[in-house]
Design a protein around this motif. Structure first.
Motif, PDB file in Angstrom:
ATOM      1  N   LEU A 199       0.829  -1.204   0.000  1.00  0.00           N
ATOM      2  CA  LEU A 199       0.000   0.000   0.000  1.00  0.00           C
ATOM      3  C   LEU A 199       0.860   1.250   0.000  1.00  0.00           C
ATOM      4  CD1 LEU A 199      -2.799   1.378   0.211  1.00  0.00           C
ATOM      5  CD2 LEU A 199      -2.490   1.283   2.700  1.00  0.00           C
ATOM      6  N   LEU A 200       1.879   1.291   0.845  1.00  0.00           N
ATOM      7  CA  LEU A 200       2.761   2.455   0.905  1.00  0.00           C
ATOM      8  C   LEU A 200       3.430   2.701  -0.440  1.00  0.00           C
ATOM      9  CD1 LEU A 200       4.378   1.901   4.406  1.00  0.00           C
ATOM     10  CD2 LEU A 200       2.621   3.575   3.799  1.00  0.00           C
ATOM     11  N   SER A 201       3.874   1.642  -1.085  1.00  0.00           N
ATOM     12  CA  SER A 201       4.511   1.772  -2.389  1.00  0.00           C
ATOM     13  C   SER A 201       3.518   2.289  -3.430  1.00  0.00           C
ATOM     14  CB  SER A 201       5.073   0.426  -2.823  1.00  0.00           C
ATOM     15  OG  SER A 201       5.642   0.517  -4.097  1.00  0.00           O
ATOM     16  N   LYS A 202       2.316   1.731  -3.438  1.00  0.00           N
ATOM     17  CA  LYS A 202       1.293   2.146  -4.404  1.00  0.00           C
ATOM     18  C   LYS A 202       0.931   3.620  -4.236  1.00  0.00           C
ATOM     19  CE  LYS A 202      -3.108   0.798  -6.365  1.00  0.00           C
ATOM     20  NZ  LYS A 202      -2.630   0.522  -7.701  1.00  0.00           N
ATOM     21  N   LEU A 203       0.938   4.103  -2.988  1.00  0.00           N
ATOM     22  CA  LEU A 203       0.582   5.492  -2.704  1.00  0.00           C
ATOM     23  C   LEU A 203       1.797   6.423  -2.736  1.00  0.00           C
ATOM     24  CD1 LEU A 203      -2.004   4.967   0.172  1.00  0.00           C
ATOM     25  CD2 LEU A 203      -2.448   5.345  -2.254  1.00  0.00           C
ATOM     26  N   ASP A 204       2.956   5.903  -3.156  1.00  0.00           N
ATOM     27  CA  ASP A 204       4.206   6.668  -3.292  1.00  0.00           C
ATOM     28  C   ASP A 204       4.732   7.235  -1.984  1.00  0.00           C
ATOM     29  OD1 ASP A 204       4.442   6.221  -6.049  1.00  0.00           O
ATOM     30  OD2 ASP A 204       3.111   7.893  -6.496  1.00  0.00           O
ATOM     31  N   TYR A 205       4.543   6.496  -0.887  1.00  0.00           N
ATOM     32  CA  TYR A 205       5.169   6.870   0.380  1.00  0.00           C
ATOM     33  C   TYR A 205       6.502   6.154   0.458  1.00  0.00           C
ATOM     34  CZ  TYR A 205       1.005   9.056   2.370  1.00  0.00           C
ATOM     35  OH  TYR A 205      -0.044   9.888   2.640  1.00  0.00           O
ATOM     36  N   GLU A 206       7.564   6.916   0.729  1.00  0.00           N
ATOM     37  CA  GLU A 206       8.901   6.345   0.812  1.00  0.00           C
ATOM     38  C   GLU A 206       9.625   6.908   2.017  1.00  0.00           C
ATOM     39  OE1 GLU A 206      10.959   7.204  -2.780  1.00  0.00           O
ATOM     40  OE2 GLU A 206       9.579   6.070  -4.036  1.00  0.00           O
ATOM     41  N   GLY A 207      10.683   6.240   2.414  1.00  0.00           N
ATOM     42  CA  GLY A 207      11.549   6.757   3.461  1.00  0.00           C
ATOM     43  C   GLY A 207      11.374   6.076   4.789  1.00  0.00           C
ATOM     44  N   ASP A 208      12.368   6.274   5.627  1.00  0.00           N
ATOM     45  CA  ASP A 208      12.386   5.675   6.954  1.00  0.00           C
ATOM     46  C   ASP A 208      11.656   6.515   7.989  1.00  0.00           C
ATOM     47  OD1 ASP A 208      13.862   3.569   5.979  1.00  0.00           O
ATOM     48  OD2 ASP A 208      15.783   4.496   6.472  1.00  0.00           O
ATOM     49  N   TRP A 209      11.187   7.684   7.618  1.00  0.00           N
ATOM     50  CA  TRP A 209      10.602   8.599   8.589  1.00  0.00           C
ATOM     51  C   TRP A 209       9.086   8.490   8.685  1.00  0.00           C
ATOM     52  CZ3 TRP A 209      13.949  10.502  11.792  1.00  0.00           C
ATOM     53  CH2 TRP A 209      15.274  10.628  11.384  1.00  0.00           C
ATOM     54  N   LEU A 210       8.506   7.473   8.073  1.00  0.00           N
ATOM     55  CA  LEU A 210       7.066   7.292   8.132  1.00  0.00           C
ATOM     56  C   LEU A 210       6.659   6.621   9.440  1.00  0.00           C
ATOM     57  CD1 LEU A 210       6.357   5.809   4.603  1.00  0.00           C
ATOM     58  CD2 LEU A 210       5.967   8.149   5.352  1.00  0.00           C
ATOM     59  N   ALA A 211       5.494   6.981   9.920  1.00  0.00           N
ATOM     60  CA  ALA A 211       4.863   6.268  11.022  1.00  0.00           C
ATOM     61  C   ALA A 211       3.560   5.706  10.486  1.00  0.00           C
ATOM     62  CB  ALA A 211       4.596   7.206  12.195  1.00  0.00           C
ATOM     63  N   THR A 212       3.287   4.440  10.776  1.00  0.00           N
ATOM     64  CA  THR A 212       2.077   3.808  10.260  1.00  0.00           C
ATOM     65  C   THR A 212       1.312   3.134  11.386  1.00  0.00           C
ATOM     66  OG1 THR A 212       3.338   1.815   9.705  1.00  0.00           O
ATOM     67  CG2 THR A 212       2.987   3.398   7.938  1.00  0.00           C
ATOM     68  N   ALA A 213      -0.015   3.199  11.272  1.00  0.00           N
ATOM     69  CA  ALA A 213      -0.889   2.511  12.211  1.00  0.00           C
ATOM     70  C   ALA A 213      -2.052   1.905  11.433  1.00  0.00           C
ATOM     71  CB  ALA A 213      -1.419   3.475  13.260  1.00  0.00           C
ATOM     72  N   VAL A 214      -2.490   0.740  11.871  1.00  0.00           N
ATOM     73  CA  VAL A 214      -3.649   0.078  11.277  1.00  0.00           C
ATOM     74  C   VAL A 214      -4.653  -0.167  12.386  1.00  0.00           C
ATOM     75  CG1 VAL A 214      -4.496  -1.942  10.031  1.00  0.00           C
ATOM     76  CG2 VAL A 214      -2.242  -1.008   9.480  1.00  0.00           C
ATOM     77  N   ASN A 215      -5.844   0.365  12.212  1.00  0.00           N
ATOM     78  CA  ASN A 215      -6.913   0.246  13.206  1.00  0.00           C
ATOM     79  C   ASN A 215      -6.443   0.696  14.593  1.00  0.00           C
ATOM     80  OD1 ASN A 215      -8.663  -0.801  11.226  1.00  0.00           O
ATOM     81  ND2 ASN A 215      -7.777  -2.827  11.510  1.00  0.00           N
ATOM     82  N   GLY A 216      -5.619   1.742  14.605  1.00  0.00           N
ATOM     83  CA  GLY A 216      -5.152   2.329  15.852  1.00  0.00           C
ATOM     84  C   GLY A 216      -3.924   1.681  16.460  1.00  0.00           C
ATOM     85  N   ASP A 217      -3.422   0.606  15.843  1.00  0.00           N
ATOM     86  CA  ASP A 217      -2.236  -0.084  16.365  1.00  0.00           C
ATOM     87  C   ASP A 217      -1.017   0.269  15.510  1.00  0.00           C
ATOM     88  OD1 ASP A 217      -3.638  -1.442  18.388  1.00  0.00           O
ATOM     89  OD2 ASP A 217      -4.235  -3.009  16.967  1.00  0.00           O
ATOM     90  N   LEU A 218       0.049   0.710  16.164  1.00  0.00           N
ATOM     91  CA  LEU A 218       1.294   1.054  15.485  1.00  0.00           C
ATOM     92  C   LEU A 218       1.854  -0.166  14.763  1.00  0.00           C
ATOM     93  CD1 LEU A 218       3.562   3.193  15.090  1.00  0.00           C
ATOM     94  CD2 LEU A 218       4.631   2.229  17.116  1.00  0.00           C
ATOM     95  N   VAL A 219       2.303   0.027  13.525  1.00  0.00           N
ATOM     96  CA  VAL A 219       2.975  -1.030  12.766  1.00  0.00           C
ATOM     97  C   VAL A 219       4.384  -0.536  12.473  1.00  0.00           C
ATOM     98  CG1 VAL A 219       2.982  -2.447  10.686  1.00  0.00           C
ATOM     99  CG2 VAL A 219       0.802  -1.784  11.735  1.00  0.00           C
ATOM    100  N   HIS A 220       5.369  -1.219  13.031  1.00  0.00           N
ATOM    101  CA  HIS A 220       6.765  -0.823  12.869  1.00  0.00           C
ATOM    102  C   HIS A 220       7.246  -1.079  11.446  1.00  0.00           C
ATOM    103  CE1 HIS A 220       7.365  -0.060  17.129  1.00  0.00           C
ATOM    104  NE2 HIS A 220       6.631  -1.139  17.343  1.00  0.00           N
ATOM    105  N   ARG A 221       8.211  -0.292  11.029  1.00  0.00           N
ATOM    106  CA  ARG A 221       8.763  -0.358   9.668  1.00  0.00           C
ATOM    107  C   ARG A 221       9.135  -1.791   9.279  1.00  0.00           C
ATOM    108  NH1 ARG A 221      14.483   0.981   8.653  1.00  0.00           N
ATOM    109  NH2 ARG A 221      14.265   1.783  10.754  1.00  0.00           N
ATOM    110  N   GLU A 222       9.794  -2.515  10.168  1.00  0.00           N
ATOM    111  CA  GLU A 222      10.252  -3.867   9.835  1.00  0.00           C
ATOM    112  C   GLU A 222       9.102  -4.872   9.705  1.00  0.00           C
ATOM    113  OE1 GLU A 222      10.793  -3.180  14.287  1.00  0.00           O
ATOM    114  OE2 GLU A 222      11.337  -2.077  12.486  1.00  0.00           O
ATOM    115  N   ASP A 223       7.906  -4.509  10.150  1.00  0.00           N
ATOM    116  CA  ASP A 223       6.750  -5.411  10.063  1.00  0.00           C
ATOM    117  C   ASP A 223       5.827  -5.113   8.888  1.00  0.00           C
ATOM    118  OD1 ASP A 223       7.586  -6.686  12.417  1.00  0.00           O
ATOM    119  OD2 ASP A 223       6.499  -5.247  13.660  1.00  0.00           O
ATOM    120  N   ARG A 224       6.059  -4.028   8.172  1.00  0.00           N
ATOM    121  CA  ARG A 224       5.132  -3.611   7.111  1.00  0.00           C
ATOM    122  C   ARG A 224       5.042  -4.605   5.961  1.00  0.00           C
ATOM    123  NH1 ARG A 224       7.492   2.450   7.177  1.00  0.00           N
ATOM    124  NH2 ARG A 224       6.607   3.050   9.199  1.00  0.00           N
TER     125      ARG A 224
END
Length: 65
Positions: A20-45
């Motif tokens: 999803l991040l790739s499709k939406l053109d989000y790049e870089g190590d500085w992103l923070a992501t959460a799914v349904n309110g739960d943090l998802v770490h970069r290494e787990d994406r």
């Protein structure tokens, strides 16, 4: 797959959060992501499987002051 990304409906033919991040053109190590309110770490994406209706929040820093 129907998802809600940053409060907006998105239709995407993807399976993982990393796809999803790739499709939406989000790049870089500085992103923070959460799914349904739960943090998802970069290494787990790449292995985090999304489901129909998931609510994804993507936070990225902005330049400026």
């Amino acid at each position: 797959m129907n998802l809600i990304v940053n409060g907006e409906a998105v239709e995407a033919d993807i399976h993982t959060l990393a796809e999803l991040l790739s499709k939406l053109d989000y790049e870089g190590d500085w992103l923070a992501t959460a799914v349904n309110g739960d943090l998802v770490h970069r290494e787990d994406r790449a292995s985090y499987m999304l489901k129909i209706g998931d609510r994804i929040e993507i936070l990225a820093p902005k330049q400026g002051g």
